[in-house]
Design a protein around this motif. Structure first.
Motif, PDB file in Angstrom:
ATOM      1  N   ILE A   3       0.824  -1.215   0.000  1.00  0.00           N
ATOM      2  CA  ILE A   3       0.000   0.000   0.000  1.00  0.00           C
ATOM      3  C   ILE A   3       0.857   1.264   0.000  1.00  0.00           C
ATOM      4  O   ILE A   3       0.585   2.199  -0.769  1.00  0.00           O
ATOM      5  CB  ILE A   3      -0.972  -0.020   1.202  1.00  0.00           C
ATOM      6  N   PRO A   4       1.954   1.340   0.839  1.00  0.00           N
ATOM      7  CA  PRO A   4       2.804   2.540   0.778  1.00  0.00           C
ATOM      8  C   PRO A   4       3.407   2.755  -0.609  1.00  0.00           C
ATOM      9  O   PRO A   4       3.502   3.901  -1.080  1.00  0.00           O
ATOM     10  CB  PRO A   4       3.878   2.261   1.822  1.00  0.00           C
ATOM     11  N   GLN A   5       3.830   1.684  -1.273  1.00  0.00           N
ATOM     12  CA  GLN A   5       4.399   1.816  -2.613  1.00  0.00           C
ATOM     13  C   GLN A   5       3.341   2.291  -3.610  1.00  0.00           C
ATOM     14  O   GLN A   5       3.615   3.122  -4.488  1.00  0.00           O
ATOM     15  CB  GLN A   5       4.980   0.478  -3.070  1.00  0.00           C
ATOM     16  N   LEU A   6       2.129   1.770  -3.451  1.00  0.00           N
ATOM     17  CA  LEU A   6       1.042   2.177  -4.335  1.00  0.00           C
ATOM     18  C   LEU A   6       0.707   3.654  -4.155  1.00  0.00           C
ATOM     19  O   LEU A   6       0.498   4.389  -5.136  1.00  0.00           O
ATOM     20  CB  LEU A   6      -0.188   1.325  -4.041  1.00  0.00           C
ATOM     21  N   LEU A   7       0.691   4.113  -2.903  1.00  0.00           N
ATOM     22  CA  LEU A   7       0.415   5.527  -2.635  1.00  0.00           C
ATOM     23  C   LEU A   7       1.521   6.421  -3.192  1.00  0.00           C
ATOM     24  O   LEU A   7       1.251   7.503  -3.738  1.00  0.00           O
ATOM     25  CB  LEU A   7       0.250   5.758  -1.132  1.00  0.00           C
ATOM     26  N   THR A   8       2.763   5.945  -3.068  1.00  0.00           N
ATOM     27  CA  THR A   8       3.894   6.712  -3.608  1.00  0.00           C
ATOM     28  C   THR A   8       3.784   6.830  -5.123  1.00  0.00           C
ATOM     29  O   THR A   8       4.002   7.907  -5.706  1.00  0.00           O
ATOM     30  CB  THR A   8       5.217   6.041  -3.231  1.00  0.00           C
ATOM     31  N   LEU A   9       3.460   5.704  -5.785  1.00  0.00           N
ATOM     32  CA  LEU A   9       3.300   5.727  -7.234  1.00  0.00           C
ATOM     33  C   LEU A   9       2.168   6.656  -7.650  1.00  0.00           C
ATOM     34  O   LEU A   9       2.303   7.431  -8.620  1.00  0.00           O
ATOM     35  CB  LEU A   9       3.032   4.306  -7.730  1.00  0.00           C
TER      36      LEU A   9
END
Length: 466
Positions: A3-9
């Protein structure tokens, strides 16, 4: 992907989209101030500004511009060929307007001032009931309420009698109009369509609305002004009631220019032209210039309209508007009028219908008072009329507000009339309005709470889209 990576993207994609949109804003926004505001917001805060930009920031509608200018040029040339001579001596101070608009001042107009909704719509309904050949009708707003249904029935009755009826409404201004209202008219023989500058998808397009109000009956009797088709315009919906507005009835050669304005918009929407009927000769004394302005014009025609009219004043300039958000050119013209010794008065509402515009207007009113312009707030209800009285012989009535949306973003129409008798009628009307108003002082701003004053300054940042 976590989820953190998805939000960053997602954040990266938003910033990339914001930068691309900022580049688009720099290239295509009409004013430097607007371009800077959009670019800064899109680059730094795309989470907040990207979606509003999709609705408000798009500024090109090349197909409409190309067709609009071609029609305007052809129709203006036809008009000029039909008139002898140049600008009449009585109208010489407005020669620049005639040249900019490509329209003539027409002599022999008969004019009737229609004060408030009841008088205006009674005159319009009476004219519609007498129609024998053709009705052209265009409003920014149609509502499906008592007045709207009365208008619907009036049009259906004339269509059933064999009269050709052509109707336009703005797709955004009439966003609440139910489909069955339009379908009932179509099934009854009325040709009715929404206006949009793009023929196809318009979901993200709030700018470039058609704010014109035009009725033409049988080619010779015309109406224009500030009223739309809805109960609130009869003063039936508090808290803005009573609703103060003004419309104009005219007959004579200038009605042909009302038909031409309608025809350009109709052709864009439908690909066809409505019938353009010759006006009857009128026995009036007025000269009238029809000013159809909009963002498809080569010049910022509405802002220039106000500027020329203000600069023409030598003794008196009385102006009423629901939204007082002048641009630099118009504000400078008002300041210069005061310096010439002109009695400059502006009548604005005491109650807001759009709070952001009201806050910005309050700050502009304070600046105007500091420049020697007298500002009045109309007390009984909401003032929506768009009227200008210039000296003792000229008066303008139309759909044009004194804000950037009218100056640069909306399609508007007005009539500038030169006639002492008609100007006297307008003077009497405005004297009565000012008698029901309270003059604003600097204290309205100075004694306001700090947070309210801050809100005024923040609201003024949005002037380019108000």
């Amino acid at each position: 992907m976590s989820i953190p990576q998805l939000l960053t993207l997602l954040a990266m994609l938003l910033h990339i989209a914001g930068i691309l949109a900022a580049m688009h804003a720099v290239m295509h926004t009409r004013t430097p101030q607007g371009a800077f505001a959009w670019a800064l917001g899109l680059a730094l805060l795309p989470y907040v500004t990207l979606i509003p930009y999709l609705y408000l920031g798009r500024s090109h509608f090349r197909g409409y511009v190309t067709l609009h200018r071609a029609h305007r040029q052809r129709l203006s040339q036809a008009s000029l060929r039909g008139e002898q001579g140049g600008v009449p001596e009585e109208c010489a101070q407005y020669a620049a307007l005639s040249q900019m608009l490509g329209n003539n001042f027409h002599a022999g107009q008969q004019l009737q001032l229609l004060i408030n909704g009841e008088a205006a719509f009674e005159a319009i309904f009476h004219a519609i009931a007498q129609a024998e050949h053709c009705i052209l009708i265009q409003f920014f707003i149609f509502h499906d309420d008592a007045l709207g249904r009365r208008m619907q029935q009036a049009l259906l009755e004339r269509a059933a009698a064999g009269v050709k009826v052509f109707a336009l409404f703005d797709g955004i201004g009439s966003h609440a109009l139910p489909r069955h209202y339009v379908e009932t008219l179509r099934h009854g023989g009325v040709a009715i369509y929404p206006f949009a500058t793009q023929r196809y998808s318009n979901r993200f397009k709030l700018n470039f609305r058609n704010h014109r109000k035009i009725v033409v009956v049988d080619g010779w009797l015309g109406f224009l002004g500030g009223l739309n088709v809805g109960d609130e315009y009869l003063g039936l919906k508090p808290p803005l009631a009573p609703w103060r507005d003004t419309h104009l009835q005219m007959s004579g050669p200038a009605v042909l220019d009302l038909q031409r304005s309608f025809a350009v918009d109709w052709h864009w929407v439908t690909g066809e032209l409505p019938p353009i009927m010759p006006p009857r000769l009128a026995q009036g004394e007025a000269y009238s210039l029809i000013a159809a302005t909009g963002p498809a014009d080569p010049q910022e025609s509405c802002s220039l309209y106000f500027t020329v009219v203000i600069n023409a004043a030598r003794k008196r300039l009385w102006l009423t508007t629901p939204y007082f958000v002048p641009d630099q050119a118009v504000m400078s013209a008002l300041r210069l009028a005061v310096m010439r010794g002109v009695d400059v008065r502006v009548l604005i509402p005491v109650r807001p219908d759009h709070r952001t515009v009201f806050l910005a207007s309050t700050l502009h009113a304070y600046d105007a008072i500091n420049a020697g312009i007298r500002i009045y707030r109309y007390q009984p209800g909401f003032v929506h009329q768009k009227v200008i009285l210039i000296d003792d012989e000229s008066a303008s009535i139309g759909s044009m507000n004194l804000d950037n949306r009218s100056f640069r973003l909306n399609f508007e129409i007005g009539a500038l009339n030169v006639d002492r008798a008609f100007a006297l009628d307008v003077e009497r009307m405005l004297v009565a309005d000012f008698a029901l108003a309270v003059e604003v002082t600097r204290d309205e701003y100075r004694k306001a709470a700090y947070l309210r004053r801050l809100a005024m300054h923040v609201a003024r940042l949005f002037d380019p889209i108000l």
